[in-house]
Structures are given as structure tokens and as C-alpha cells.
Write a protein that holds these residues in place. Sequence first.
Motif, PDB file in Angstrom:
ATOM      1  N   HIS A   8       0.841  -1.198   0.000  1.00 31.98           N
ATOM      2  CA  HIS A   8       0.000   0.000   0.000  1.00 31.98           C
ATOM      3  C   HIS A   8       0.880   1.254   0.000  1.00 31.98           C
ATOM      4  O   HIS A   8       0.690   2.155  -0.811  1.00 31.98           O
ATOM      5  N   ARG A   9       1.838   1.301   0.898  1.00 27.05           N
ATOM      6  CA  ARG A   9       2.710   2.480   1.000  1.00 27.05           C
ATOM      7  C   ARG A   9       3.502   2.687  -0.286  1.00 27.05           C
ATOM      8  O   ARG A   9       3.675   3.825  -0.737  1.00 27.05           O
ATOM      9  N   ASP A  10       3.976   1.608  -0.887  1.00 18.36           N
ATOM     10  CA  ASP A  10       4.720   1.726  -2.149  1.00 18.36           C
ATOM     11  C   ASP A  10       3.835   2.294  -3.250  1.00 18.36           C
ATOM     12  O   ASP A  10       4.260   3.144  -4.029  1.00 18.36           O
ATOM     13  N   PHE A  11       2.585   1.830  -3.326  1.00 18.61           N
ATOM     14  CA  PHE A  11       1.687   2.287  -4.387  1.00 18.61           C
ATOM     15  C   PHE A  11       1.342   3.764  -4.202  1.00 18.61           C
ATOM     16  O   PHE A  11       1.402   4.550  -5.141  1.00 18.61           O
ATOM     17  N   VAL A  12       0.983   4.132  -2.984  1.00 13.25           N
ATOM     18  CA  VAL A  12       0.550   5.505  -2.709  1.00 13.25           C
ATOM     19  C   VAL A  12       1.714   6.490  -2.786  1.00 13.25           C
ATOM     20  O   VAL A  12       1.514   7.662  -3.060  1.00 13.25           O
ATOM     21  N   GLY A  13       2.930   6.000  -2.629  1.00 13.75           N
ATOM     22  CA  GLY A  13       4.089   6.870  -2.556  1.00 13.75           C
ATOM     23  C   GLY A  13       4.666   7.337  -3.873  1.00 13.75           C
ATOM     24  O   GLY A  13       5.632   8.089  -3.876  1.00 13.75           O
ATOM     25  N   GLU A  14       4.094   6.912  -4.994  1.00 13.35           N
ATOM     26  CA  GLU A  14       4.665   7.310  -6.282  1.00 13.35           C
ATOM     27  C   GLU A  14       3.597   7.331  -7.366  1.00 13.35           C
ATOM     28  O   GLU A  14       2.526   6.744  -7.193  1.00 13.35           O
ATOM     29  N   PRO A  15       3.880   7.996  -8.486  1.00  7.60           N
ATOM     30  CA  PRO A  15       2.910   8.001  -9.591  1.00  7.60           C
ATOM     31  C   PRO A  15       2.582   6.575 -10.047  1.00  7.60           C
ATOM     32  O   PRO A  15       3.400   5.663  -9.926  1.00  7.60           O
ATOM     33  N   MET A  16       1.380   6.402 -10.548  1.00  3.42           N
ATOM     34  CA  MET A  16       0.878   5.079 -10.914  1.00  3.42           C
ATOM     35  C   MET A  16       1.538   4.527 -12.168  1.00  3.42           C
ATOM     36  O   MET A  16       1.844   3.334 -12.240  1.00  3.42           O
ATOM     37  N   GLY A  17       1.728   5.367 -13.153  1.00  4.73           N
ATOM     38  CA  GLY A  17       2.327   4.904 -14.397  1.00  4.73           C
ATOM     39  C   GLY A  17       1.556   3.755 -15.003  1.00  4.73           C
ATOM     40  O   GLY A  17       0.331   3.786 -15.085  1.00  4.73           O
ATOM     41  N   ASP A  18       2.267   2.722 -15.393  1.00  4.26           N
ATOM     42  CA  ASP A  18       1.688   1.582 -16.110  1.00  4.26           C
ATOM     43  C   ASP A  18       1.666   0.327 -15.231  1.00  4.26           C
ATOM     44  O   ASP A  18       1.811  -0.783 -15.719  1.00  4.26           O
ATOM     45  N   LYS A  19       1.483   0.518 -13.934  1.00  5.77           N
ATOM     46  CA  LYS A  19       1.540  -0.602 -12.990  1.00  5.77           C
ATOM     47  C   LYS A  19       0.426  -1.614 -13.233  1.00  5.77           C
ATOM     48  O   LYS A  19      -0.688  -1.256 -13.602  1.00  5.77           O
ATOM     49  N   SER A  20       0.750  -2.849 -12.954  1.00  6.93           N
ATOM     50  CA  SER A  20      -0.228  -3.939 -13.040  1.00  6.93           C
ATOM     51  C   SER A  20      -1.305  -3.769 -11.972  1.00  6.93           C
ATOM     52  O   SER A  20      -1.077  -3.152 -10.927  1.00  6.93           O
ATOM     53  N   GLU A  36      -8.333  -8.926 -14.709  1.00  4.23           N
ATOM     54  CA  GLU A  36      -7.770  -8.910 -16.059  1.00  4.23           C
ATOM     55  C   GLU A  36      -8.723  -9.526 -17.072  1.00  4.23           C
ATOM     56  O   GLU A  36      -8.857  -9.019 -18.189  1.00  4.23           O
ATOM     57  N   VAL A  37      -9.405 -10.603 -16.699  1.00  4.58           N
ATOM     58  CA  VAL A  37     -10.373 -11.253 -17.588  1.00  4.58           C
ATOM     59  C   VAL A  37     -11.480 -10.271 -17.982  1.00  4.58           C
ATOM     60  O   VAL A  37     -12.005 -10.327 -19.090  1.00  4.58           O
ATOM     61  N   GLN A  38     -11.788  -9.349 -17.077  1.00  2.00           N
ATOM     62  CA  GLN A  38     -12.846  -8.362 -17.334  1.00  2.00           C
ATOM     63  C   GLN A  38     -12.307  -7.070 -17.952  1.00  2.00           C
ATOM     64  O   GLN A  38     -13.040  -6.094 -18.089  1.00  2.00           O
ATOM     65  N   GLY A  39     -11.024  -7.077 -18.308  1.00  4.64           N
ATOM     66  CA  GLY A  39     -10.446  -5.912 -18.967  1.00  4.64           C
ATOM     67  C   GLY A  39      -9.764  -4.928 -18.037  1.00  4.64           C
ATOM     68  O   GLY A  39      -9.283  -3.886 -18.475  1.00  4.64           O
ATOM     69  N   PHE A  40      -9.698  -5.215 -16.759  1.00  2.00           N
ATOM     70  CA  PHE A  40      -9.062  -4.331 -15.783  1.00  2.00           C
ATOM     71  C   PHE A  40      -7.642  -4.829 -15.520  1.00  2.00           C
ATOM     72  O   PHE A  40      -7.324  -5.328 -14.450  1.00  2.00           O
ATOM     73  N   ASN A  41      -6.773  -4.686 -16.523  1.00  2.00           N
ATOM     74  CA  ASN A  41      -5.433  -5.263 -16.437  1.00  2.00           C
ATOM     75  C   ASN A  41      -4.401  -4.334 -15.829  1.00  2.00           C
ATOM     76  O   ASN A  41      -3.329  -4.772 -15.454  1.00  2.00           O
ATOM     77  N   LYS A  42      -4.707  -3.074 -15.716  1.00  2.00           N
ATOM     78  CA  LYS A  42      -3.760  -2.095 -15.168  1.00  2.00           C
ATOM     79  C   LYS A  42      -4.401  -1.363 -13.993  1.00  2.00           C
ATOM     80  O   LYS A  42      -5.633  -1.188 -13.943  1.00  2.00           O
ATOM     81  N   ALA A  43      -3.559  -0.904 -13.089  1.00  2.00           N
ATOM     82  CA  ALA A  43      -4.065  -0.170 -11.921  1.00  2.00           C
ATOM     83  C   ALA A  43      -4.845   1.072 -12.349  1.00  2.00           C
ATOM     84  O   ALA A  43      -5.870   1.400 -11.749  1.00  2.00           O
ATOM     85  N   TYR A  44      -4.390   1.742 -13.412  1.00  2.00           N
ATOM     86  CA  TYR A  44      -5.089   2.955 -13.844  1.00  2.00           C
ATOM     87  C   TYR A  44      -6.493   2.658 -14.376  1.00  2.00           C
ATOM     88  O   TYR A  44      -7.370   3.516 -14.317  1.00  2.00           O
ATOM     89  N   VAL A  45      -6.740   1.452 -14.869  1.00  2.00           N
ATOM     90  CA  VAL A  45      -8.084   1.095 -15.334  1.00  2.00           C
ATOM     91  C   VAL A  45      -9.009   0.926 -14.128  1.00  2.00           C
ATOM     92  O   VAL A  45     -10.159   1.367 -14.143  1.00  2.00           O
ATOM     93  N   VAL A  46      -8.490   0.312 -13.064  1.00  3.39           N
ATOM     94  CA  VAL A  46      -9.270   0.183 -11.820  1.00  3.39           C
ATOM     95  C   VAL A  46      -9.495   1.570 -11.219  1.00  3.39           C
ATOM     96  O   VAL A  46     -10.591   1.870 -10.720  1.00  3.39           O
ATOM     97  N   LEU A  47      -8.487   2.438 -11.285  1.00  7.86           N
ATOM     98  CA  LEU A  47      -8.658   3.818 -10.825  1.00  7.86           C
ATOM     99  C   LEU A  47      -9.795   4.492 -11.598  1.00  7.86           C
ATOM    100  O   LEU A  47     -10.601   5.212 -11.009  1.00  7.86           O
ATOM    101  N   GLY A  48      -9.865   4.237 -12.901  1.00  7.42           N
ATOM    102  CA  GLY A  48     -10.953   4.807 -13.703  1.00  7.42           C
ATOM    103  C   GLY A  48     -12.313   4.385 -13.178  1.00  7.42           C
ATOM    104  O   GLY A  48     -13.233   5.203 -13.088  1.00  7.42           O
ATOM    105  N   GLN A  49     -12.448   3.132 -12.803  1.00  7.56           N
ATOM    106  CA  GLN A  49     -13.719   2.656 -12.232  1.00  7.56           C
ATOM    107  C   GLN A  49     -13.993   3.359 -10.906  1.00  7.56           C
ATOM    108  O   GLN A  49     -15.121   3.770 -10.633  1.00  7.56           O
ATOM    109  N   PHE A  50     -12.957   3.504 -10.086  1.00  6.01           N
ATOM    110  CA  PHE A  50     -13.087   4.204  -8.804  1.00  6.01           C
ATOM    111  C   PHE A  50     -13.571   5.642  -9.037  1.00  6.01           C
ATOM    112  O   PHE A  50     -14.465   6.130  -8.339  1.00  6.01           O
ATOM    113  N   LEU A  51     -13.011   6.297 -10.046  1.00  8.90           N
ATOM    114  CA  LEU A  51     -13.416   7.671 -10.354  1.00  8.90           C
ATOM    115  C   LEU A  51     -14.831   7.722 -10.934  1.00  8.90           C
ATOM    116  O   LEU A  51     -15.596   8.638 -10.616  1.00  8.90           O
TER     117      LEU A  51
END
Length: 90
Positions: A8-20, A36-51
Motif C-alpha cells: 500500500h505504501r509503495d503504491f501511494v508513494g509514487e505516480p501510478m504509471g503503467d503498474k499492473s 484482467e479477464v474483465q479488462g481491468f489489467n492495469k491499476a489505472y483502469v481500476v482507478l478509472g472505475q473508482f473515479l
Amino acid sequence: MSTTSQKHRDFVGEPMGDKSVTCLSGIGETLGRRLEVQGFNKAYVVLGQFLLLRKDTEMFTDWLKDATGANSRQAESCAQCLREWCDAFL
């Protein structure tokens, strides 16, 4: 006071970029594959759902549990991770 994992700390501590998607707190290999099967293969795609869900933690955790079978602890950990990342970078 709630504690957070190193992941958690590693993720929150830096830009997301292209992380899995598995870089998100609460998302391991099994839930990651389900996303991933549902198309949410990157952290930024899950962030999009959160937004899309207006950063509403309850709606997001319900979505994640329905989408992946995540338990409450996993879903809440992921939501907290995304919320803190948004607070730091948006």
C-alpha cells in the motif's frame, strides 16, 4: 489507527504509471486474474472505475466484491489505496 501494508505504501508513494492491477493493495494474483479477464489489467483502469463511482468507497467496494469475489478486507484495502493515491496525486 489503521495500519497499511508495504505494498500500500509503495503504491501511494509514487505516480501510478503503467503498474499492473496486482500492485494495488488488496489485489493478489487470483483477484488480479479475475480483474484482467474483465479488462481491468492495469491499476489505472481500476482507478478509472473508482473515479466513475465518484470516489465513493462503499460503491467501489461493492463493485469490486461483485466483480471479483473479493472479501470486505481486500475490497476496502484497495479502495483506501486508491483514495489515498488520489489525495496525493489528483
